[in-house]
Motif scaffolding. Structure first.
Motif, PDB file in Angstrom:
ATOM      1  N   THR A 339       0.855  -1.183   0.000  1.00  0.00           N
ATOM      2  CA  THR A 339       0.000   0.000   0.000  1.00  0.00           C
ATOM      3  C   THR A 339       0.893   1.236   0.000  1.00  0.00           C
ATOM      4  O   THR A 339       1.934   1.271   0.667  1.00  0.00           O
ATOM      5  CB  THR A 339      -0.898   0.023   1.254  1.00  0.00           C
ATOM      6  N   TYR A 341       1.730   5.142   0.801  1.00  0.00           N
ATOM      7  CA  TYR A 341       1.425   6.239   1.720  1.00  0.00           C
ATOM      8  C   TYR A 341       2.298   7.428   1.329  1.00  0.00           C
ATOM      9  O   TYR A 341       3.382   7.258   0.760  1.00  0.00           O
ATOM     10  CB  TYR A 341       1.716   5.828   3.166  1.00  0.00           C
ATOM     11  N   THR A 350       5.151   7.192   6.661  1.00  0.00           N
ATOM     12  CA  THR A 350       5.030   5.897   7.346  1.00  0.00           C
ATOM     13  C   THR A 350       3.642   5.345   7.034  1.00  0.00           C
ATOM     14  O   THR A 350       2.856   5.975   6.314  1.00  0.00           O
ATOM     15  CB  THR A 350       5.193   6.045   8.867  1.00  0.00           C
ATOM     16  N   LYS A 351       3.338   4.200   7.638  1.00  0.00           N
ATOM     17  CA  LYS A 351       2.008   3.622   7.415  1.00  0.00           C
ATOM     18  C   LYS A 351       0.913   4.430   8.117  1.00  0.00           C
ATOM     19  O   LYS A 351      -0.281   4.156   7.936  1.00  0.00           O
ATOM     20  CB  LYS A 351       1.969   2.174   7.888  1.00  0.00           C
ATOM     21  N   ASP A 352       1.312   5.424   8.916  1.00  0.00           N
ATOM     22  CA  ASP A 352       0.343   6.306   9.557  1.00  0.00           C
ATOM     23  C   ASP A 352       0.119   7.593   8.756  1.00  0.00           C
ATOM     24  O   ASP A 352      -0.660   8.454   9.178  1.00  0.00           O
ATOM     25  CB  ASP A 352       0.819   6.660  10.972  1.00  0.00           C
ATOM     26  N   LYS A 355      -2.964   7.900   2.980  1.00  0.00           N
ATOM     27  CA  LYS A 355      -3.000   6.737   2.096  1.00  0.00           C
ATOM     28  C   LYS A 355      -3.398   7.182   0.681  1.00  0.00           C
ATOM     29  O   LYS A 355      -4.364   7.919   0.494  1.00  0.00           O
ATOM     30  CB  LYS A 355      -3.998   5.717   2.633  1.00  0.00           C
ATOM     31  N   VAL A 374       4.313   0.101   1.611  1.00  0.00           N
ATOM     32  CA  VAL A 374       4.420  -0.690   2.843  1.00  0.00           C
ATOM     33  C   VAL A 374       3.809  -2.056   2.582  1.00  0.00           C
ATOM     34  O   VAL A 374       2.651  -2.160   2.163  1.00  0.00           O
ATOM     35  CB  VAL A 374       3.716   0.000   4.029  1.00  0.00           C
ATOM     36  N   GLY A 378       4.594  -5.071   7.028  1.00  0.00           N
ATOM     37  CA  GLY A 378       4.975  -3.813   7.636  1.00  0.00           C
ATOM     38  C   GLY A 378       6.320  -3.291   7.209  1.00  0.00           C
ATOM     39  O   GLY A 378       6.853  -2.355   7.815  1.00  0.00           O
ATOM     40  N   SER A 380       8.828  -1.268   4.788  1.00  0.00           N
ATOM     41  CA  SER A 380       8.707  -0.104   3.908  1.00  0.00           C
ATOM     42  C   SER A 380       9.716  -0.163   2.770  1.00  0.00           C
ATOM     43  O   SER A 380      10.836  -0.662   2.938  1.00  0.00           O
ATOM     44  CB  SER A 380       8.924   1.181   4.707  1.00  0.00           C
TER      45      SER A 380
END
Length: 493
Positions: A339, A341, A350-352, A355, A374, A378, A380
């Protein structure tokens, strides 16, 4: 055995009824008055059957016997004396028997006083009631020697020793009790409560911890776990993993966990564990120590982790970095697995982060985008960066677009003035630029959001949006139909 007071069943070896509290007498109560009465009675009996009684019996016999009845006087006298002698021996035998009985009674009393646990307890409580704890302890020492495994005796003696402020001796007998005897849980718990409370008062918490660690009874350990400092526990065992680990470290009670990640010895100057440790690709040696609220330290525990992960491919981003004068969409082609980001302010994504789900309108002015992929594990990818400078070749600026909307709403009497005040609200309307969009077959438009600023300075977004044509500055209401397609309602018609 049943309690004579309430009739409830009493466990073997217990000296008190747990239901009514009545003391159980193993042997009869000893009372000095009764002992004296027994002695006096037996002495009287012995005196009465002594020599004087024998003499009186002989005299009485002489009074009642007529010696003249015998033809031969001398022989008659001998026969009579023989009779008297026989009676004398009988009296002596009776006296001897009574004397033996007296001796046996005195021996029984002596044995009762000397070897009865019940008597020692009774006397100890009697002296304790008078606050003569030294004498009470001496009786309990004798009782404990007679029955070393009886917990009630030791617990009572420890309590009296505590009153005498002899805590060391109290600890000694209590520790000996729990180490050398198989106790019922209730008695063991009481003994540990005494020990822990004394150590706590003396602030010798390390000794509490050592005692509990050596105890094989998990129930006792759980009961007093706040005093223990067990080694921290890791959420994952040492080993090799093909995923990112969120490593949790836990302790048995309240306190702090200190840790290191480079194999060095942790101490109270090391990092304090507050949240799971994120272990990504690489090798890690995690060392940890626990210090509870009493300052007791655990031993150091170490785990090793090897994280082998395959990073996903980085996303492909178009257009490339550069200067742009026409509205342009930023599009991203994501790998099959993973995915995407991104960030718009140049910070590391980051994944936070935001998106990516659809093409992004290039913002006016300068912007710095960063993108990553990612994976499901998890991991990157490498970061892809894009820098844009978008300056639209038009005379209609964003500020001009906002002014045109305000003027149109004032002309339509929606607003009372050009400052945004209206009859229907407390405060005023304000308008802010959002983005540039292309509406099919209609062209490019500035999109403005509407807000209400109240008298306290709070800003609330409304549901109304406006679109201003970027080249002509024509203001419009922006709407969406049931299919989500954009449409316009002119504010100048």
């Amino acid at each position: 055995m049943k309690c004579p007071n309430c009739g409830c069943e009493i466990e073997e070896g217990h000296l008190y009824c747990e239901t009514c509290g009545n003391e159980i007498q193993i042997v009869p109560d000893f009372e000095p008055e009764i002992e004296n009465s027994i002695i006096e009675t037996l002495s009287t009996v012995a005196e009465e059957i002594g020599e004087d009684s024998v003499q009186k019996a002989a005299e009485k016999a002489l009074e009642t016997k007529d010696i003249s009845e015998y033809p031969d006087h001398s022989k008659k006298e001998d026969a009579f004396m023989g009779e008297i002698s026989g009676k004398n021996w009988l009296s002596v035998g009776i006296a001897t028997a009574f004397a033996l009985i007296v001796i046996a009674i005195f021996a029984s009393l002596f044995m009762y006083h000397r070897y009865s646990v019940s008597y020692q307890l009774e006397q100890a409580k009697k002296f304790a009631a008078e606050q003569n704890y030294e004498q009470a302890v001496s009786f309990l020492e004798r009782a404990r020697n007679l029955d070393p495994g009886q917990a009630d005796i030791v617990l009572l003696e420890a309590a009296y020793l505590y009153q005498l402020e002899d805590k060391e001796t109290a600890l000694s007998i209590l520790i000996e009790l729990v180490e050398k005897n198989r106790l019922e849980y209730e008695d063991k718990e009481k003994a540990f409560e005494y020990i822990v409370s004394i150590y706590d008062e003396m602030e010798q918490y390390d000794k509490i911890n050592a005692l509990l660690v050596s105890c094989e009874d998990s129930e006792i350990q759980n009961h007093f776990q706040q005093y223990m400092a067990l080694v921290p526990e890791f959420g994952f065992a040492s080993g090799t993993y093909e995923e990112i680990l969120s490593l949790k470290i836990s302790a048995n009670t309240a306190g702090k966990i200190y840790y290191t990640t480079d194999g060095s010895e942790p101490d109270e100057n090391s990092e304090i564990y507050t949240a799971p440790l994120l272990l990504e690709t690489g090798e890690f040696q995690i060392s940890a120590i626990f210090v509870n609220d009493y300052g007791i330290k655990s031993e150091v525990v170490r785990n090793w982790y090897i994280i082998n992960l395959t990073a996903p491919d980085a996303p492909e981003v178009l257009p490339v970095s550069g200067n742009y004068s026409l509205p342009t969409m930023i599009e991203v082609e994501a790998p099959l697995e993973g995915t995407v980001y991104y960030t718009m302010d140049g910070s590391e994504p980051t994944k936070d982060s935001l998106k990516y789900t659809e093409p992004i309108f290039m913002p006016l002015g300068k912007s710095n985008f960063k993108f990553i992929t990612v994976s499901e594990e998890g991991v990157s990818s490498e970061v892809v960066s894009r820098s844009y400078s978008f300056e639209l070749e038009t005379n209609v600026t964003v500020d001009k677009a906002i002014h045109n909307v305000v003027q149109a709403l004032f002309d339509r009497k929606v607003l009372n003035d050009l400052q945004g005040h209206s009859h229907g609200i407390q405060g005023k309307y304000v308008f802010a630029y959002d983005t540039i969009v292309e509406i099919p077959n209609l062209g490019y438009y500035y999109v403005l959001n509407e807000y209400i600023d109240d008298e306290n300075g709070n800003r609330t977004k409304t549901e109304r949006m406006y679109a201003v044509e970027v080249y002509t500055g024509a203001p419009n209401r922006l709407i969406y139909d049931d299919q989500g397609e954009m449409g316009l309602i002119s504010l100048t018609d």
